[in-house]
Design an enzyme around this catalytic site. Structure first.
Site, PDB file in Angstrom:
ATOM      1  N   SER A  99      10.660  -7.385   4.300  1.00 11.21           N
ATOM      2  CA  SER A  99       9.356  -7.406   3.640  1.00 11.21           C
ATOM      3  C   SER A  99       8.227  -7.409   4.659  1.00 11.21           C
ATOM      4  CB  SER A  99       9.278  -8.598   2.694  1.00 11.21           C
ATOM      5  OG  SER A  99       8.074  -8.590   1.966  1.00 11.21           O
ATOM      6  N   ASP A 247       2.558  -4.342   1.094  1.00 10.52           N
ATOM      7  CA  ASP A 247       3.308  -5.036   2.141  1.00 10.52           C
ATOM      8  C   ASP A 247       4.414  -4.122   2.656  1.00 10.52           C
ATOM      9  OD1 ASP A 247       5.028  -5.185  -0.023  1.00 10.52           O
ATOM     10  OD2 ASP A 247       5.535  -7.289   0.245  1.00 10.52           O
ATOM     11  N   ASP A 249       7.697  -3.693   2.359  1.00  7.98           N
ATOM     12  CA  ASP A 249       8.641  -3.017   1.472  1.00  7.98           C
ATOM     13  C   ASP A 249       7.968  -2.528   0.198  1.00  7.98           C
ATOM     14  OD1 ASP A 249       8.294  -5.660   0.647  1.00  7.98           O
ATOM     15  OD2 ASP A 249      10.298  -5.819  -0.213  1.00  7.98           O
ATOM     16  N   ASP A 251       6.582  -3.806  -2.397  1.00  9.38           N
ATOM     17  CA  ASP A 251       6.759  -4.360  -3.740  1.00  9.38           C
ATOM     18  C   ASP A 251       5.570  -5.219  -4.153  1.00  9.38           C
ATOM     19  OD1 ASP A 251       7.287  -6.502  -2.043  1.00  9.38           O
ATOM     20  OD2 ASP A 251       9.073  -7.167  -3.127  1.00  9.38           O
TER      21      ASP A 251
END
Length: 462
Positions: A99, A247, A249, A251
């Site tokens: 992440s 961010d 990743d 999500d």
């Protein structure tokens, strides 16, 4: 070196430094253990742009195949793209990402078929214990042979299907032209945004779309205000209608208004909740349920009730949100960390779908974003403030003693300590992984909020 998997396996995912804490041999073991614990004849695996992600992802796939599972590899993807693949293919899934963490980290987010979460209480601790049983005293992995025939590995493209599914859930056909600055932070937003936004009346100004897991421009963590500075400046420079920051990743999505000011994730939660309630009511659902965690603004449940919806308050964390959404059949859920969950997206979190809702709301009318979101800013908020505290329990008890006895004050312990008065509240929560206490405070006016914030911090930091 003996590997301490308790340091690697967190409450919701696997995350640690590569190769110091884990490597391909452990990834292989996690793949085999995942199949043994979760079951199923096939799984889907994807990864982000970190340098270590392709090899870790492939090792996990080979470990899963060694237990007889056919593995569908979707390659580079955002986390919510992996959830789309898990949901649309009805397969358990594994996403390789850390992440927003720095470049040397990597991790795995796991889910069951239909993007159902796998956390400590829903299989992750069982997976950890199984992998631990395969480690010798030196930390070397010895995965026992399986009687199952080795499964296959195949590749599948899912980006177009992911984009089409999201576009079906939000009507953007009639929006006015908008200038949108998008900061992908060299993360997976640079992979998904061009396809999802293609053909929309959007003048996209891209920032840091190059996929680079070393994060050469800034950390891909929009929760830290320092990482929004470039986006804020660009929005002002080009006269954009809105800025979006994803961010690592992709999500989570953070929103910047036309003045370059951040829009609170609580305001975004209220805005999207209003749209999802209207959509559900139009389909015949009289009182749609909206989930919010206990550190979102009081504005959120007020807006939901005003619109005839039912607000439900939960603990912080995606597993609690998703579990409560399943129990209540909630149409939408939001967290102050900018995670947004949708029933029509298998109850999974997708910052991209939230961004599309904000673009639709902005483009359907003529007001600027700051005016559109002003009605969702009913309180003054502190934001999350961390304090390093050796004895978190003792400090929390001191705060309780100082506030709990006051007239008209209520106390609850759904998640940490929440203390509320007639027009103010604060929550004090201990970190699961660090010696930190996290404070969130809110009040009807800024002076009261500052008094509340400073009073609690004085006790905590003494």
């Amino acid at each position: 070196m003996v590997r301490d998997l308790k340091q690697l396996v967190k409450a919701y995912d696997v995350r640690g430094v590569v190769p110091d804490q884990w490597d391909e041999s452990l990834a292989y073991a996690f793949g085999a253990a995942f199949v043994e614990v979760v079951g199923g004849n096939a799984i889907v695996v994807g990864h982000d742009m970190r340098p270590s992600s392709p090899s870790l992802s492939r090792a996990f796939a080979e470990g899963a195949a060694s237990r007889g599972a056919d593995v569908v590899e979707i390659g580079l993807c955002s986390t919510d793209q992996l959830y789309f693949a898990s949901g649309s293919l009805d397969l358990p899934g594994a996403m390789f990402t850390a992440s927003h963490n720095p470049a040397q980290y990597n991790g795995i987010k796991l889910c069951r078929a239909g993007a159902a979460p796998v956390g400590q209480d829903t299989g992750l601790s069982d997976i950890r214990e199984l992998v631990e049983s395969w480690l010798d005293e030196n930390g070397t992995v010895h995965v026992p042979a399986s009687d199952a025939a080795t499964g296959s590995l195949s590749a599948k493209e899912t980006l177009d299907g992911y984009a089409a599914h999201l576009r079906k859930l939000v009507d953007l056909a009639e929006i006015r032209p908008l200038k949108v600055v998008v900061d992908a932070g060299n993360g997976m937003g640079g992979h998904t945004v061009p396809t999802v936004f293609a053909g929309l009346p959007l003048d996209v100004v891209p920032m840091y779309f190059e996929l680079d897991g070393t994060f050469p421009n800034h950390e891909a963590n929009p929760l830290d205000p320092a990482n929004l500075v470039d986006l804020q400046a660009k929005v002002r420079e080009v006269g954009a209608d809105i800025g979006l920051a994803f961010d690592g990743d992709a999500d989570r999505c953070f929103v910047i208004d036309e003045n370059g000011d951040p829009v609170s994730p609580s305001a975004i939660t209220a805005l999207v909740a209003e749209r999802e309630i209207a959509r559900a009511q139009a389909a015949g659902e009289a009182q749609p349920t909206i989930i919010h965690n206990l550190i979102t603004s009081w504005t959120v449940p007020e807006v939901v009730r005003d619109l005839g919806g039912v607000p439900v308050r939960t603990r912080v964390g995606h597993s609690f949100i998703k579990q409560e959404m399943a129990v209540t059949d909630a149409v939408f859920g939001g967290e102050h960390s900018a995670h947004y969950y949708f029933r029509d997206f298998w109850r999974a979190d997708t910052g991209m779908l939230a961004a599309l809702h904000v673009l639709a709301a902005l483009g359907e009318q003529q007001q600027p974003l700051s005016a559109l979101t002003e009605r969702y800013n009913r309180y003054a908020a502190s934001g999350e403030i961390n304090s390093t505290v050796a004895d978190q329990a003792a400090a929390t008890e001191l705060v309780r003693a100082a506030y709990a006895g006051q007239e008209g004050v209520t106390v609850d312990e759904l998640d940490g300590l929440t203390v509320a008065g007639p027009d103010w509240w604060f929550n004090l929560r201990a970190s699961n992984t660090e010696p930190l206490l996290r404070l969130n405070a809110e009040a009807k006016d800024p002076a009261k909020m500052a008094e509340l914030r400073d009073g609690v911090l004085a006790i905590v930091r003494a």
